[in-house]
Scaffold this motif. Sequence first.
Motif, PDB file in Angstrom:
ATOM      1  N   GLY A 225       0.161  -7.001   6.178  1.00 55.63           N
ATOM      2  CA  GLY A 225       0.239  -8.363   6.673  1.00 55.63           C
ATOM      3  C   GLY A 225       0.908  -9.246   5.651  1.00 55.63           C
ATOM      4  N   GLY A 226       1.328 -10.408   6.086  1.00 52.01           N
ATOM      5  CA  GLY A 226       1.962 -11.345   5.172  1.00 52.01           C
ATOM      6  C   GLY A 226       3.032 -12.146   5.869  1.00 52.01           C
ATOM      7  N   ASP A 227       3.725 -12.966   5.074  1.00 51.64           N
ATOM      8  CA  ASP A 227       4.774 -13.793   5.661  1.00 51.64           C
ATOM      9  C   ASP A 227       6.027 -13.847   4.791  1.00 51.64           C
ATOM     10  N   SER A 228       6.115 -12.937   3.791  1.00 47.60           N
ATOM     11  CA  SER A 228       7.261 -12.990   2.885  1.00 47.60           C
ATOM     12  C   SER A 228       7.689 -11.598   2.452  1.00 47.60           C
ATOM     13  N   ILE A 229       8.835 -11.153   2.955  1.00 47.27           N
ATOM     14  CA  ILE A 229       9.351  -9.855   2.525  1.00 47.27           C
ATOM     15  C   ILE A 229       9.738  -9.903   1.053  1.00 47.27           C
ATOM     16  N   ARG A 230      10.135 -11.076   0.567  1.00 45.57           N
ATOM     17  CA  ARG A 230      10.512 -11.190  -0.844  1.00 45.57           C
ATOM     18  C   ARG A 230       9.326 -10.904  -1.760  1.00 45.57           C
ATOM     19  N   LEU A 231       8.138 -11.306  -1.332  1.00 50.79           N
ATOM     20  CA  LEU A 231       6.957 -11.057  -2.145  1.00 50.79           C
ATOM     21  C   LEU A 231       6.617  -9.562  -2.148  1.00 50.79           C
ATOM     22  N   HIS A 232       6.834  -8.895  -1.022  1.00 51.45           N
ATOM     23  CA  HIS A 232       6.653  -7.439  -0.985  1.00 51.45           C
ATOM     24  C   HIS A 232       7.648  -6.758  -1.924  1.00 51.45           C
ATOM     25  N   LEU A 233       8.913  -7.130  -1.814  1.00 53.90           N
ATOM     26  CA  LEU A 233       9.930  -6.517  -2.663  1.00 53.90           C
ATOM     27  C   LEU A 233       9.648  -6.770  -4.140  1.00 53.90           C
ATOM     28  N   SER A 234       9.176  -7.972  -4.445  1.00 56.79           N
ATOM     29  CA  SER A 234       8.824  -8.305  -5.818  1.00 56.79           C
ATOM     30  C   SER A 234       7.671  -7.434  -6.319  1.00 56.79           C
ATOM     31  N   THR A 235       6.680  -7.202  -5.458  1.00 56.03           N
ATOM     32  CA  THR A 235       5.547  -6.355  -5.828  1.00 56.03           C
ATOM     33  C   THR A 235       6.008  -4.931  -6.123  1.00 56.03           C
ATOM     34  N   VAL A 236       6.865  -4.406  -5.255  1.00 56.34           N
ATOM     35  CA  VAL A 236       7.403  -3.060  -5.460  1.00 56.34           C
ATOM     36  C   VAL A 236       8.161  -2.986  -6.776  1.00 56.34           C
ATOM     37  N   GLU A 237       8.984  -3.993  -7.051  1.00 59.29           N
ATOM     38  CA  GLU A 237       9.791  -3.983  -8.272  1.00 59.29           C
ATOM     39  C   GLU A 237       8.918  -4.073  -9.524  1.00 59.29           C
ATOM     40  N   GLU A 238       7.859  -4.860  -9.477  1.00 60.18           N
ATOM     41  CA  GLU A 238       6.970  -4.981 -10.633  1.00 60.18           C
ATOM     42  C   GLU A 238       6.292  -3.651 -10.942  1.00 60.18           C
ATOM     43  N   ILE A 239       5.831  -2.974  -9.914  1.00 62.80           N
ATOM     44  CA  ILE A 239       5.161  -1.692 -10.116  1.00 62.80           C
ATOM     45  C   ILE A 239       6.167  -0.636 -10.572  1.00 62.80           C
ATOM     46  N   LYS A 240       7.347  -0.695 -10.012  1.00 63.45           N
ATOM     47  CA  LYS A 240       8.402   0.241 -10.431  1.00 63.45           C
ATOM     48  C   LYS A 240       8.755   0.032 -11.896  1.00 63.45           C
ATOM     49  N   ALA A 241       8.867  -1.216 -12.328  1.00 63.49           N
ATOM     50  CA  ALA A 241       9.220  -1.515 -13.720  1.00 63.49           C
ATOM     51  C   ALA A 241       8.146  -0.985 -14.673  1.00 63.49           C
ATOM     52  N   ARG A 242       6.881  -1.127 -14.306  1.00 58.44           N
ATOM     53  CA  ARG A 242       5.794  -0.625 -15.157  1.00 58.44           C
ATOM     54  C   ARG A 242       5.882   0.888 -15.296  1.00 58.44           C
ATOM     55  N   TYR A 243       6.184   1.563 -14.184  1.00 55.29           N
ATOM     56  CA  TYR A 243       6.262   3.024 -14.217  1.00 55.29           C
ATOM     57  C   TYR A 243       7.475   3.474 -15.032  1.00 55.29           C
ATOM     58  N   GLU A 244       8.582   2.781 -14.881  1.00 55.55           N
ATOM     59  CA  GLU A 244       9.776   3.122 -15.665  1.00 55.55           C
ATOM     60  C   GLU A 244       9.512   2.953 -17.155  1.00 55.55           C
ATOM     61  N   GLN A 245       8.754   1.932 -17.520  1.00 57.57           N
ATOM     62  CA  GLN A 245       8.410   1.738 -18.929  1.00 57.57           C
ATOM     63  C   GLN A 245       7.583   2.914 -19.449  1.00 57.57           C
ATOM     64  N   LEU A 246       6.650   3.387 -18.627  1.00 48.16           N
ATOM     65  CA  LEU A 246       5.833   4.529 -19.024  1.00 48.16           C
ATOM     66  C   LEU A 246       6.702   5.783 -19.174  1.00 48.16           C
ATOM     67  N   LEU A 247       7.596   6.013 -18.223  1.00 49.21           N
ATOM     68  CA  LEU A 247       8.517   7.148 -18.305  1.00 49.21           C
ATOM     69  C   LEU A 247       9.377   7.063 -19.562  1.00 49.21           C
ATOM     70  N   THR A 248       9.884   5.877 -19.840  1.00 46.64           N
ATOM     71  CA  THR A 248      10.740   5.686 -21.011  1.00 46.64           C
ATOM     72  C   THR A 248       9.995   5.986 -22.299  1.00 46.64           C
ATOM     73  N   ARG A 249       8.749   5.537 -22.392  1.00 50.12           N
ATOM     74  CA  ARG A 249       7.947   5.826 -23.585  1.00 50.12           C
ATOM     75  C   ARG A 249       7.767   7.326 -23.776  1.00 50.12           C
ATOM     76  N   VAL A 250       7.468   8.028 -22.693  1.00 47.67           N
ATOM     77  CA  VAL A 250       7.295   9.475 -22.780  1.00 47.67           C
ATOM     78  C   VAL A 250       8.584  10.135 -23.247  1.00 47.67           C
ATOM     79  N   GLU A 251       9.701   9.760 -22.650  1.00 48.43           N
ATOM     80  CA  GLU A 251      10.960  10.444 -22.943  1.00 48.43           C
ATOM     81  C   GLU A 251      11.552  10.038 -24.290  1.00 48.43           C
ATOM     82  N   ASN A 252      11.353   8.806 -24.705  1.00 47.83           N
ATOM     83  CA  ASN A 252      11.896   8.370 -25.997  1.00 47.83           C
ATOM     84  C   ASN A 252      11.149   8.981 -27.180  1.00 47.83           C
ATOM     85  N   HIS A 253       9.842   9.199 -27.013  1.00 45.52           N
ATOM     86  CA  HIS A 253       9.028   9.625 -28.149  1.00 45.52           C
ATOM     87  C   HIS A 253       8.539  11.068 -28.073  1.00 45.52           C
ATOM     88  N   HIS A 254       8.645  11.687 -26.907  1.00 47.04           N
ATOM     89  CA  HIS A 254       7.984  12.984 -26.768  1.00 47.04           C
ATOM     90  C   HIS A 254       8.887  14.092 -26.243  1.00 47.04           C
TER      91      HIS A 254
END
Length: 368
Positions: A225-254
């Motif tokens: 439910g909701g009234d803003s696709i932009r807020l959904h897309l923003s939520t997806v992007e925020e979670i994606k960015a957090r996961y990419e940061q975790l992946l980057t930490r693993v690959e840069n250091h390990h």
Amino acid sequence: MATSQPITSRSEMHRVFEDRLQNVHSDLLEDTRLDVGRNMLKTALIETNISPAAFREKPVLEEVIKIEEELLMVKTKNREGEGWLFVDVYDDRLWSIYSLTPSTFFKIAISDLLNSDGGGLDRLWLPSGHIEEIGDMGKFEGVKMSFEAENIFPEEFLEDNDGLRFTDLNISGSGRNSRDLYNILRQTEEVADYISLTRVQIRRERDGHFIRERVTNDGKFTTRGGDSIRLHLSTVEEIKARYEQLLTRVENHHRINATESDHGARASGGPVVIEFSHPIKDVERFLSHIVNSKEPFRLTGHIRQVNENACKVDAVDGHNGDRLTLEVADEWLRVYLHGDACGNTALRLFSNLQHYYDPAAELVIRNG
């Protein structure tokens, strides 16, 4: 289903999604012939090691329409029927797949893509702690905790591991007190070490708009439910960015590599470490249920005993063919990623060990 007038732009796709969010049967929805019915918008984040061109050649895809340079509309078919997925490939590492198809169809379609010939695609493997952080992004409206050792380990193995208080534990709740339920269970000594958070539902509000999201630990979203696709897309992007940061930490250091210097080769990188909250009684037997080519771990290798209750495995990831080495003792597991091996392999292993063996296990990786 027919597409007499396929969606022709990213903005048009967003308008269709927003109309569906607001439960509006618009002319645009009618013209696209997407047969969305009352289906909710669903999104899946996937990790990729292949190019968009290689993806387009996947035999599981019945039809591919290029909407824009980095946006595809693909048709797939399974036992639930046929339907369309929108694949956003602008990111080199994590792609977003959107759909207005029924839930069961979408689940099968994503699974078919991830397991299709040629490999190169994987789901996200969000650790329990990351799911908890997603819950903090909005108002808690629902929660699911799932521990399912019985799905991986046979009964005799579980009976011999007397440190396991539970072999199966599934708890879910919805409503404004869902967070209280989670907090109470986390503070209850008898069950705290078996609380593996696998799904949250939140309500996010921003600038007078709102969105209600259900997010699972494999990177899937159902927008309820909701009234803003932009807020959904923003939520997806925020979670994606957090996961990419975790992946980057693993690959840069390990990642384990050797670099040339004036005095010869020099090793760099170190293992990812998983620390268990209760000891493994028989490490070799434990690994026989992890390194067996099967879902969800997808690891193949030869298990060698190196000490009384310690083993080493030279393994291959069935997702992408990457090489890795596991060193396992009763209280810890070390993951050595060789060369350019994918960090998602380590996260897949950790997330599934949380879900199927030890929800209180901890991932030890370097910061920075």
